[in-house]
Design a protein around this motif. Structure first.
Motif, short mmCIF file in Angstrom:
data_model
loop_
_atom_site.label_atom_id
_atom_site.label_comp_id
_atom_site.label_asym_id
_atom_site.label_seq_id
_atom_site.Cartn_x
_atom_site.Cartn_y
_atom_site.Cartn_z
N PHE A 121 0.88 -1.17 0.00
CA PHE A 121 0.00 0.00 0.00
C PHE A 121 0.91 1.22 0.00
O PHE A 121 1.75 1.36 0.90
N VAL A 122 0.77 2.07 -0.99
CA VAL A 122 1.63 3.24 -1.10
C VAL A 122 0.77 4.49 -1.29
O VAL A 122 -0.39 4.41 -1.69
N LYS A 174 -3.70 5.96 3.71
CA LYS A 174 -3.23 4.58 3.61
C LYS A 174 -3.61 3.76 4.85
O LYS A 174 -4.18 2.68 4.73
N THR A 175 -3.25 4.26 6.01
CA THR A 175 -3.48 3.49 7.24
C THR A 175 -4.97 3.30 7.49
O THR A 175 -5.41 2.21 7.84
N THR A 176 -5.77 4.34 7.29
CA THR A 176 -7.21 4.24 7.50
C THR A 176 -7.83 3.19 6.60
O THR A 176 -8.60 2.33 7.05
N VAL A 231 -9.42 -2.70 5.30
CA VAL A 231 -9.14 -3.84 4.44
C VAL A 231 -8.73 -5.05 5.28
O VAL A 231 -9.16 -6.18 5.01
N ILE A 232 -7.91 -4.83 6.30
CA ILE A 232 -7.50 -5.93 7.19
C ILE A 232 -8.74 -6.58 7.79
O ILE A 232 -8.87 -7.81 7.79
N GLY A 277 -14.15 -3.55 -1.85
CA GLY A 277 -13.62 -3.68 -3.21
C GLY A 277 -12.12 -3.93 -3.22
O GLY A 277 -11.63 -4.80 -3.95
N VAL A 278 -11.37 -3.19 -2.39
CA VAL A 278 -9.92 -3.38 -2.33
C VAL A 278 -9.58 -4.76 -1.78
O VAL A 278 -8.70 -5.45 -2.31
N ALA A 279 -10.31 -5.20 -0.75
CA ALA A 279 -10.08 -6.54 -0.20
C ALA A 279 -10.37 -7.61 -1.25
O ALA A 279 -9.64 -8.60 -1.37
N SER A 280 -11.40 -7.41 -2.05
CA SER A 280 -11.73 -8.34 -3.14
C SER A 280 -10.59 -8.40 -4.16
O SER A 280 -10.25 -9.48 -4.66
N GLU A 281 -9.99 -7.26 -4.46
CA GLU A 281 -8.86 -7.21 -5.39
C GLU A 281 -7.67 -7.99 -4.82
O GLU A 281 -6.96 -8.70 -5.54
#
Length: 168
Positions: free
Chosen positions: A9-10, A17-19, A24-25, A152-156
């Motif tokens: 994650f950049v 990013k952290t939020t 996502v975690i 969505g990001v977790a799905s990716e």
């Protein structure tokens, strides 16, 4: 080289990013995914507290101090130079995915978190990006999610894990 998939994650400071990563975690854990996070800190960090036993052991000259309890374990190792990302990865026990926060210069696939108030342009070339999480739309040939779309990001990330496993 590790057989565990790694995604970084950049994004610029204050991009979120952290939020986003926290959310996502939680999504990945709900799906039963075991994961490790490696946070890059360009500054000096301290996890030991002055006066506590482990701090005192380090101050006395111990090169490595480990602390263990029934719930967690930590190893504090003095270093003359920073470990590479791959050297840190090799120390991680088996998990389904390793996610880094930072390491924008690394050679791992990246999810860039872009907030138009913090950025002028993307940090990474398109070829390094797995996806973008942004507050503005992007049409650059990689999936673009809303900056708060943890599902969505977790799905990716799940897709990436499956693809990585199928290549092995």
């Amino acid at each position: 080289m590790t057989s565990i998939p790694v995604i970084s994650f950049v994004g610029k400071s204050e991009s979120g990013k952290t939020t986003l990563l926290e959310k996502v975690i939680r999504e990945l854990k709900l799906k039963g995914i075991k994961l490790a996070i490696i946070k890059h800190d360009a500054h000096r960090f301290e996890i030991d507290h002055p006066g506590k036993d482990t701090w005192r052991h380090g101050q006395a000259g111990a090169d490595i101090v480990a602390i263990s309890s029934p719930e967690k374990m930590a190893i504090i190792e003095k270093r003359e130079q920073e470990l590479t990302l791959d050297e840190v990865i090799e120390r991680i026990s088996p998990v389904d995915i390793i996610i880094t926060e930072g390491y924008s210069q690394g050679k791992k696939p990246k999810i860039e978190v872009f907030r138009s108030e913090a950025h002028q342009k993307l940090l990474c070339p398109t070829g390094e990006l797995l996806a973008i999480a942004s507050d503005i739309p992007w049409e650059i040939g990689v999936p673009c999610y809303q900056i708060d779309d943890a599902v969505g990001v977790a799905s990716e990330i799940e897709k990436y894990i499956r693809t990585f496993r199928n290549k092995k």
